[in-house]
Design a protein around this motif. Structure first.
Motif, PDB file in Angstrom:
ATOM      1  N   GLU A 278     -86.163 109.079 -87.084  1.00 60.95           N
ATOM      2  CA  GLU A 278     -86.180 110.461 -86.622  1.00 60.95           C
ATOM      3  C   GLU A 278     -86.199 110.487 -85.106  1.00 60.95           C
ATOM      4  O   GLU A 278     -86.998 109.813 -84.470  1.00 60.95           O
ATOM      5  N   TYR A 279     -85.312 111.257 -84.549  1.00 59.31           N
ATOM      6  CA  TYR A 279     -85.272 111.421 -83.103  1.00 59.31           C
ATOM      7  C   TYR A 279     -85.369 112.910 -82.790  1.00 59.31           C
ATOM      8  O   TYR A 279     -85.140 113.765 -83.640  1.00 59.31           O
ATOM      9  N   TYR A 280     -85.730 113.202 -81.566  1.00 55.14           N
ATOM     10  CA  TYR A 280     -85.918 114.596 -81.163  1.00 55.14           C
ATOM     11  C   TYR A 280     -84.562 115.253 -80.879  1.00 55.14           C
ATOM     12  O   TYR A 280     -83.696 114.617 -80.294  1.00 55.14           O
ATOM     13  N   PRO A 281     -84.376 116.541 -81.297  1.00 53.31           N
ATOM     14  CA  PRO A 281     -85.292 117.414 -82.032  1.00 53.31           C
ATOM     15  C   PRO A 281     -85.240 117.156 -83.539  1.00 53.31           C
ATOM     16  O   PRO A 281     -84.170 117.104 -84.141  1.00 53.31           O
ATOM     17  N   GLN A 282     -86.406 116.979 -84.138  1.00 49.46           N
ATOM     18  CA  GLN A 282     -86.503 116.682 -85.566  1.00 49.46           C
ATOM     19  C   GLN A 282     -86.173 117.925 -86.394  1.00 49.46           C
ATOM     20  O   GLN A 282     -86.542 119.039 -86.036  1.00 49.46           O
ATOM     21  N   ASP A 296     -78.974 121.896 -84.058  1.00 47.66           N
ATOM     22  CA  ASP A 296     -77.891 121.178 -84.748  1.00 47.66           C
ATOM     23  C   ASP A 296     -76.822 120.726 -83.754  1.00 47.66           C
ATOM     24  O   ASP A 296     -76.271 119.623 -83.872  1.00 47.66           O
ATOM     25  N   LYS A 297     -76.532 121.575 -82.768  1.00 48.87           N
ATOM     26  CA  LYS A 297     -75.546 121.195 -81.745  1.00 48.87           C
ATOM     27  C   LYS A 297     -76.041 120.006 -80.933  1.00 48.87           C
ATOM     28  O   LYS A 297     -75.262 119.128 -80.560  1.00 48.87           O
ATOM     29  N   ILE A 298     -77.349 119.987 -80.664  1.00 46.33           N
ATOM     30  CA  ILE A 298     -77.914 118.870 -79.902  1.00 46.33           C
ATOM     31  C   ILE A 298     -77.901 117.600 -80.726  1.00 46.33           C
ATOM     32  O   ILE A 298     -77.548 116.517 -80.229  1.00 46.33           O
ATOM     33  N   ARG A 299     -78.263 117.717 -82.004  1.00 44.32           N
ATOM     34  CA  ARG A 299     -78.284 116.526 -82.870  1.00 44.32           C
ATOM     35  C   ARG A 299     -76.886 115.930 -83.031  1.00 44.32           C
ATOM     36  O   ARG A 299     -76.745 114.714 -83.195  1.00 44.32           O
ATOM     37  N   GLU A 300     -75.863 116.783 -82.994  1.00 43.65           N
ATOM     38  CA  GLU A 300     -74.498 116.283 -83.089  1.00 43.65           C
ATOM     39  C   GLU A 300     -74.074 115.537 -81.832  1.00 43.65           C
ATOM     40  O   GLU A 300     -73.161 114.717 -81.875  1.00 43.65           O
ATOM     41  N   ARG A 344     -79.393 116.867 -69.241  1.00 46.12           N
ATOM     42  CA  ARG A 344     -80.287 117.537 -68.290  1.00 46.12           C
ATOM     43  C   ARG A 344     -80.647 118.946 -68.756  1.00 46.12           C
ATOM     44  O   ARG A 344     -81.818 119.341 -68.724  1.00 46.12           O
ATOM     45  N   ASP A 345     -79.633 119.709 -69.182  1.00 42.63           N
ATOM     46  CA  ASP A 345     -79.906 121.078 -69.638  1.00 42.63           C
ATOM     47  C   ASP A 345     -80.823 121.082 -70.851  1.00 42.63           C
ATOM     48  O   ASP A 345     -81.723 121.917 -70.968  1.00 42.63           O
ATOM     49  N   PHE A 346     -80.588 120.147 -71.749  1.00 44.41           N
ATOM     50  CA  PHE A 346     -81.412 120.047 -72.955  1.00 44.41           C
ATOM     51  C   PHE A 346     -82.829 119.607 -72.634  1.00 44.41           C
ATOM     52  O   PHE A 346     -83.813 120.200 -73.095  1.00 44.41           O
ATOM     53  N   LEU A 347     -82.959 118.606 -71.795  1.00 38.84           N
ATOM     54  CA  LEU A 347     -84.262 118.000 -71.521  1.00 38.84           C
ATOM     55  C   LEU A 347     -85.133 118.879 -70.634  1.00 38.84           C
ATOM     56  O   LEU A 347     -86.351 118.982 -70.856  1.00 38.84           O
ATOM     57  N   LEU A 352     -87.937 121.578 -72.509  1.00 38.37           N
ATOM     58  CA  LEU A 352     -89.064 120.876 -71.879  1.00 38.37           C
ATOM     59  C   LEU A 352     -90.397 121.352 -72.455  1.00 38.37           C
ATOM     60  O   LEU A 352     -91.261 120.534 -72.787  1.00 38.37           O
ATOM     61  N   GLN A 353     -90.572 122.654 -72.581  1.00 39.95           N
ATOM     62  CA  GLN A 353     -91.817 123.178 -73.132  1.00 39.95           C
ATOM     63  C   GLN A 353     -91.973 122.791 -74.600  1.00 39.95           C
ATOM     64  O   GLN A 353     -93.080 122.490 -75.055  1.00 39.95           O
ATOM     65  N   ASP A 354     -90.881 122.779 -75.338  1.00 32.34           N
ATOM     66  CA  ASP A 354     -90.952 122.409 -76.751  1.00 32.34           C
ATOM     67  C   ASP A 354     -91.344 120.939 -76.909  1.00 32.34           C
ATOM     68  O   ASP A 354     -92.064 120.577 -77.842  1.00 32.34           O
ATOM     69  N   LEU A 355     -90.875 120.082 -76.009  1.00 35.27           N
ATOM     70  CA  LEU A 355     -91.271 118.670 -76.037  1.00 35.27           C
ATOM     71  C   LEU A 355     -92.785 118.543 -75.891  1.00 35.27           C
ATOM     72  O   LEU A 355     -93.434 117.748 -76.591  1.00 35.27           O
TER      73      LEU A 355
END
Length: 391
Positions: A278-282, A296-300, A344-347, A352-355
């Motif tokens: 499992e990797y982020y975002p789970q 889903d877009k990020i996981r892809e 960068r945009d994702f992280l 960032l707050q969700d992490l």
């Protein structure tokens, strides 16, 4: 027959005006802007807000200016409608001001073989010389037998927002002849930060703000081999995926062609799925359909194929970060060249707050529950120790 006396019609109470010092309500606010009282007189305080969907068999009452359909919709949610402006919509601004004063912490760990550009990528992400660059081991320098843990703290500020950024590096990982259990020092470090936070929580006299050294994100650097993951990569991510938010990235992606890069990304995703990693975002942490669609877009896109550089070059009359090659400049922030801007945009800009929240609510809570169940609870630190630790 007596005359029928018509019922007395009582005037509706005036709605209080919104205070002049409070900003206008947002477009999404259900409260319309209020004007001044009639004839310039001060508005009369309104009655108690009418409750919608109250208990005890009372029928819902329509508030002034509200339609029956609107009240019916509120009745289903068990909420209430208001007769005037209160100011609860300013809570977001209050939270923003408080956060800007205190600032916040963000701790990022980078793991991978030497020479993959870990420090350079972190410096590129935050546009600052944050992480120290190591040029490998010198000839006269003794190579350590185990993985080292080095952290560098840096205070950065942007737009009035202060952040203490801590970068945790892991020199020696994967560089030894025998890499058996080389993930253990990293796992130990992550758990030690959870333990420190837990001990602060169980103090009799706790600090107003507990220092947060927990690892919020782990960037795992994959060598751009173009073939498949190494067994070390699989073992590391499998063993630590339940303790920290792992984001796999393909380092130095400019060493592969676009077709090679896409094939390698698909192969890595398949191996991660087969390994149950499992990797982020789970997926199980998606709050709603909007989160699921975005994640889903990020996981892809995982693993992100990135290029890091702290050098600028002139391209089309613009100064850009990039890596110069005999056939041109690989632009770091150009989405047609690599996926650095997407990472960068994702992280930083969207998750960032969700992490931080997933670290606290999921990973830390899991560690805390196991720790307390295993030892029957932690004994509070003595009052003397507590006073000393708070000084």
């Amino acid at each position: 027959m007596s005359d029928i006396v018509p019922p007395e019609v009582k005037p509706k109470p005036a709605v209080p005006a919104k205070p002049p010092h409070v900003g206008a309500p947002s477009p999404s606010s259900p409260f319309p802007p209020q004007g001044p009282g009639i004839g310039g007189a001060a508005p009369v305080p309104s009655a108690i807000p009418v409750l919608i969907g109250g208990h005890g068999g009372h029928a819902p009452t329509h508030a002034p200016g509200q339609s029956g359909a609107h009240n019916a919709a509120l009745s289903q949610g068990g909420g209430s409608t208001l007769l005037g402006y209160i100011g609860i919509d300013t809570i977001i601004e209050q939270m923003r001001k408080k956060t800007m004063k205190s600032g916040f912490d963000f701790n990022i760990m980078v793991v991978g073989n030497s020479g993959l550009g870990k420090s350079t990528l972190v410096n590129t992400l935050f546009k600052s010389q944050i992480s120290r660059r190591s040029g490998g081991w010198a000839r006269d320098e003794k190579i350590p037998k185990t993985v080292e843990i080095k952290s560098v703290a840096h205070f950065i500020e942007e737009g009035g927002v202060k952040m203490k950024l801590t970068v945790i590096d892991t020199p020696g990982f994967g560089d030894l002849i025998n890499n058996d259990n080389c993930w253990e020092p990293i796992a130990k470090y992550i758990n030690e930060q959870y333990e420190k936070f837990l001990k602060e929580e169980v103090n009799i006299t706790r600090k107003k703000r507990i220092p947060d050294t927990r690892v919020h994100c782990c960037l795992y650097f994959i060598s751009p081999t173009g073939h498949s993951l190494r067994q070390l990569d699989i073992e590391f991510m499998k063993r630590l995926s339940h303790s920290v938010n792992i984001i796999p990235v393909i380092a130095k992606a400019d060493t592969m062609t676009i077709d090679e890069r896409q094939d390698f990304k698909q192969r890595v995703r398949k191996e991660l799925e087969m390994g149950g990693i499992e990797y982020y975002p789970q997926k199980e942490f998606d709050d709603d359909m909007e989160d699921k669609s975005e994640n889903d877009k990020i996981r892809e896109a995982v693993p992100f194929a990135v290029v890091g550089s702290d050098k600028e070059y002139q391209v089309n009359n613009k100064r850009v970060l990039g890596r110069k090659t005999p056939w041109g400049v690989v632009e770091v922030e150009n989405p047609n060249h690599c996926e650095f801007s997407q990472l960068r945009d994702f992280l930083i800009r969207s998750h960032l707050q969700d992490l931080k929240e997933v670290t606290h609510n999921i990973h830390y809570e899991t560690y805390r529950a196991k720790r307390l169940n295993a030892n029957g609870g932690l004994h509070p630190i003595s009052s003397n120790d507590t006073i000393e630790s708070n000084l």
